[in-house]
Design a protein around this motif. Structure first.
Motif, PDB file in Angstrom:
ATOM      1  N   HIS A 178      -7.996   0.695  -3.264  1.00 51.33           N
ATOM      2  CA  HIS A 178      -8.022   1.082  -2.176  1.00 51.33           C
ATOM      3  C   HIS A 178      -8.440   1.170  -1.224  1.00 51.33           C
ATOM      4  N   HIS A 228     -10.102  -1.193   2.430  1.00 48.08           N
ATOM      5  CA  HIS A 228     -10.867  -0.464   3.664  1.00 48.08           C
ATOM      6  C   HIS A 228     -11.828  -1.174   3.842  1.00 48.08           C
ATOM      7  N   THR A 257      -6.707   2.586   9.552  1.00 47.60           N
ATOM      8  CA  THR A 257      -5.746   3.169   8.569  1.00 47.60           C
ATOM      9  C   THR A 257      -4.945   2.912   7.776  1.00 47.60           C
ATOM     10  N   ASP A 258      -5.066   3.333   7.005  1.00 44.29           N
ATOM     11  CA  ASP A 258      -4.146   3.160   5.578  1.00 44.29           C
ATOM     12  C   ASP A 258      -2.745   1.857   5.772  1.00 44.29           C
ATOM     13  N   THR A 300      -1.660  -1.451  -4.360  1.00 44.77           N
ATOM     14  CA  THR A 300      -3.371  -1.128  -4.345  1.00 44.77           C
ATOM     15  C   THR A 300      -2.395  -0.039  -5.622  1.00 44.77           C
ATOM     16  N   SER A 321     -12.656   8.737   5.785  1.00 40.82           N
ATOM     17  CA  SER A 321     -11.133   8.355   5.618  1.00 40.82           C
ATOM     18  C   SER A 321     -10.364  10.202   5.348  1.00 40.82           C
ATOM     19  N   GLU A 378       0.978  -1.421  -0.543  1.00 38.80           N
ATOM     20  CA  GLU A 378      -0.014   0.628   0.107  1.00 38.80           C
ATOM     21  C   GLU A 378       0.990   1.508   0.523  1.00 38.80           C
ATOM     22  N   SER A 384      -0.973   4.691  -1.418  1.00 37.77           N
ATOM     23  CA  SER A 384      -1.782   5.443  -2.173  1.00 37.77           C
ATOM     24  C   SER A 384      -1.230   6.417  -1.423  1.00 37.77           C
TER      25      SER A 384
END
Length: 348
Positions: free
Chosen positions: A117, A121, A310-311, A85, A142, A9, A11
């Protein structure tokens, strides 16, 4: 035979690498979730700077990958597939992750999946609460996205019911924090201040809740402006700004709109399970109010633990595992990142 899926990830401002084990029964087990954040580098600007984020990803990718494999007790040769992602997100940041994933997939000669992405989540919740009931409703909140989504199949079928028409909830938190002199990112400090404030102290507006407004769309720009004007007015009058009360009243307005629209969507869609995910899902008042309203409506509520909200790379690995289990096509190696990838495109 169980398979190991690696997720990458990149992004925005977190470099994430996750490793999961996909079991034969379709369940997904988290093995490692390592994240390197560049948020401190962006704090002095009051928001994410794309060029700074991209450079931070370049510096963090290999060390973060190494930590993930060390944590899982695995070697690169154990990987059976890689998910990355592909979008949405910042173009330069996405390209760092995509380039790394292509390199790893080519070197290891394993399948590569460019995934969404936003869907990640949602998929991350399965790492904590198990398989998603279908259909389910996802409230994604987010820094860059506020959406209501109907999920009929996490690997292939996600439908957007509503989205923000201006500032996302997380953006509003950051901007209000700046007005109140609180640090960036604004979510945690506003949540902390709100615990000592009165949520009914100031009657801030609830955007897009009128009878002619889109039932499932959101707007937080007017709320952000209302807070700024209230603070400016108090300052002109020489009054001390009651930061805790402003924070609590602002937060109550956000949580009220998010949960009311989500409950309405679940009822109209005939859906009995709601998942709240994204960075703002860690907000204490949002979780509390959602729990109250879901219980009253007979809706099961699922919220991943804050680390998973969170990411992170774990969410991309989890989504990749579901895509692999569903036997979705692999992604061609010549694909590119798509900063505006729509949520209904789960994998490329």
């Amino acid at each position: 035979m169980a398979r190991i899926i690696m997720g990458i990830e990149s992004s925005c401002d977190e470099t994430g690498v996750g490793l999961v084990r996909l079991h034969d029964d379709g369940t997904v087990e988290l093995l490692a979730d390592e994240v390197a954040s560049s948020v401190e580098q962006h704090a002095r600007f009051g928001g994410v700077v794309p060029e700074v984020a991209s450079r931070a990803h370049l510096e963090a990718m290999v060390p973060t990958t190494s930590r993930a494999f060390e944590k899982a007790g695995l070697s690169m040769s154990d990987v059976d597939a890689i998910a990355v992602t592909a979008g949405p997100g910042l173009a330069g940041a996405l390209l760092v992750g995509v380039s790394a994933a292509k390199a790893y997939a080519t070197a290891l000669d394993v399948p590569l999946y460019g995934v969404n992405h936003l869907a990640g989540h949602i998929a991350v919740d399965t790492l904590q609460h198990g398989p998603l009931p279908t259909p389910c409703l996802a409230l994604l909140v987010s820094g860059g996205h506020t959406q209501l989504l109907r999920v009929d199949d996490i690997a292939s079928s996600i439908t957007e019911l509503g989205s923000t028409v201006d500032d996302a909830a997380g953006e509003a938190y950051d901007k209000v924090a700046r007005v109140l002199g609180l640090p960036y990112p604004g979510g945690p400090p506003i949540d902390k201040a709100a615990k000592n404030g009165n949520p009914a102290a100031i009657a801030f507006p609830r955007g897009m809740t009128g009878p002619r407004d889109a039932a499932f769309d959101f707007s937080f720009s007017g709320l952000k402006t209302a807070v700024a004007r209230w603070v400016e007015g108090a300052a002109r009058r020489g009054e001390e700004i009651p930061v805790d009360d402003v924070a609590a009243s602002f937060q109550e307005a956000v949580a009220d709109v998010l949960t009311a629209k989500a409950i309405r969507a679940a009822k109209e869609q005939g859906i009995g399970t709601m998942v709240i995910s994204g960075g703002v899902a860690a907000n204490s008042r949002l979780k509390e109010l959602a729990a109250e309203r879901c219980a009253a409506a007979g809706i099961e509520l699922r919220v991943p633990r804050p680390r998973l909200c969170t990411d992170n790379g774990a969410m991309i690995a989890a989504l990749g595992a579901h895509v692999v289990a569903a036997k979705r096509p692999t992604t061609r190696l010549d694909f590119s990142a798509n900063p505006a990838l729509p949520v209904n495109v789960v994998s490329l």
